[in-house]
Design an enzyme around this catalytic site. Structure first.
Site, mmCIF file in Angstrom:
data_model
loop_
_atom_site.group_PDB
_atom_site.id
_atom_site.type_symbol
_atom_site.label_atom_id
_atom_site.label_comp_id
_atom_site.label_asym_id
_atom_site.label_seq_id
_atom_site.Cartn_x
_atom_site.Cartn_y
_atom_site.Cartn_z
ATOM 1 C CD1 TRP A 102 1.552 13.988 -2.223
ATOM 2 C CD2 TRP A 102 2.484 14.277 -0.222
ATOM 3 N NE1 TRP A 102 0.539 14.195 -1.319
ATOM 4 C CE2 TRP A 102 1.077 14.375 -0.084
ATOM 5 C CE3 TRP A 102 3.285 14.435 0.911
ATOM 6 C CZ2 TRP A 102 0.459 14.625 1.138
ATOM 7 C CZ3 TRP A 102 2.670 14.687 2.135
ATOM 8 C CH2 TRP A 102 1.282 14.777 2.241
ATOM 9 C CG ASP A 169 5.522 8.829 -4.127
ATOM 10 O OD1 ASP A 169 4.701 7.893 -4.043
ATOM 11 O OD2 ASP A 169 5.493 9.815 -3.379
ATOM 12 C CE LYS A 193 -1.768 9.522 -0.851
ATOM 13 N NZ LYS A 193 -2.834 10.323 -0.236
#
Length: 356
Positions: A102, A169, A193
């Site tokens: 990511w 993030d 998540k």
């Protein structure tokens, strides 16, 4: 019976949150209407959005410190784009730390805007650790990092002190541990998540970092526009925002981030202790960088794969397979995962050792 859900995302939610969200689908606030059929401009939903934004800041300790919280569409992947759009100046540059899939996705988007400096990367070691002792350029417009790496099971434990905005993030470990969140200029996190269902992204940012790019930003991608419209520039993701609010309320009632961190530490210690003790298994991340959210591990003897898979599935465990890009196993032990479920997995691992 509800299964022990180790899915990396969309992932486990607290049972009471599921029950309240399900009830709201049928009748929200005794209105005779479903949550997903009322106007987002109605006083009932405006109250939801206001409380969700306020509670996010409260739990992070950022109320009254110049921060705004937004609940937006597009997932963390859209923030890969929105961050450079809103923070990278026309002739400027940004600094990124590459710690996984990511992070590399965020880097790719930033490169379309301007000079993007990768200050360090653990790609050559298959992202098994977090790079250390890197230097962030002082003339960068911002520094971007990813706090937890779901695929490779690593997590940052230290963050640099910088004179430029730090962007993080936190999709897979938001609200899971105490940090000095005021060190960050902007935090973003896909809800699915550790906070809510798929479909909404939390963005928390210090307002004074905006408005310095010198570029024209399309309204839909302009964070200042979303602040001015109080996170309702367009129709927000109603159900996902409401369910995230329920999860934040659940967390506050437990005792907030301090209490959930204690629980998360206990779950991680229980599982990592078994991985290290049991000769049939081995962890994939270096010990000092192990994630307390996504525990990644392998079987030492792959001939035991079928037997192990049958065993954990028979124990009503779901979602234990590793990401398709790396294989192995991944136990995602997010906030809502009870330690009793972790014990079930540990017992299966012990039984495999006994019978192998």
């Amino acid at each position: 019976m509800k299964k022990h859900n180790y899915s990396a995302g969309p992932s486990i939610l607290p049972q009471e949150v599921l029950e309240k969200a399900a009830a709201a689908i049928l009748d929200f606030n005794n209105s005779g209407l479903s949550l997903i059929e009322i106007s987002h401009r109605s006083k009932d939903f405006v109250a939801v959005m206001e409380e969700a934004r306020s509670l996010a800041l409260e739990l992070l300790g950022l109320q009254g410190k110049g921060y705004q919280a937004l609940f937006l569409h597009g997932g963390a992947s859209l923030e890969f784009l929105m961050v450079p759009y809103n923070l990278m100046t026309k002739a400027g540059k940004a600094a990124y730390l590459d710690t996984g899939t990511w992070a590399s996705g965020a880097i790719k988007e930033a490169k379309t805007f301007g000079e993007t400096v990768v200050v360090a990367s653990s790609k050559a070691e298959n992202y098994t650790h977090i790079p250390k002792n890197y230097t962030v350029p002082t003339d960068a417009d911002y520094f971007h990092c990813t706090s937890n790496n779901t695929i490779f099971g690593t997590q940052m434990t230290e963050f640099p002190d910088l004179g430029i905005p730090m962007v993080c993030d936190m999709s897979s470990d938001i609200f899971s541990r105490e940090l000095d969140f005021s060190k960050f200029g902007l935090i973003y996190a896909g809800a699915q998540k550790n906070m809510g269902p798929a479909g909404v992204t939390l963005v928390v940012l210090k307002e004074d970092i905006l408005g310095k790019t010198g570029r024209t930003i399309p309204n839909m991608l302009n964070l200042q526009q979303h602040i001015e419209k109080e996170s309702m520039y367009n129709t927000p993701p109603v159900f996902a925002t409401y369910t995230s609010l329920l999860t934040l309320q659940w967390l506050k009632n437990l005792g907030g981030i301090a209490e959930i961190e204690k629980r998360n530490n206990a779950k991680a210690e229980l599982l990592y202790t078994e991985i290290d003790r049991n000769g049939l298994f081995k962890g994939t991340a270096v010990v000092e960088d192990r994630s307390k959210m996504n525990v990644t591990f392998l079987l030492e003897d792959e001939s035991l794969t079928e037997k192990f898979d049958q065993s954990w599935k028979a124990a009503d465990i779901s979602g234990l397979n590793g990401h398709r890009s790396v294989g192995g196993y991944r136990a995602s032990i997010y906030n809502a995962m009870p330690i009793e479920s972790v014990q079930v997995l540990v017992d299966v691992m012990k039984e495999l050792e006994r019978t192998a």
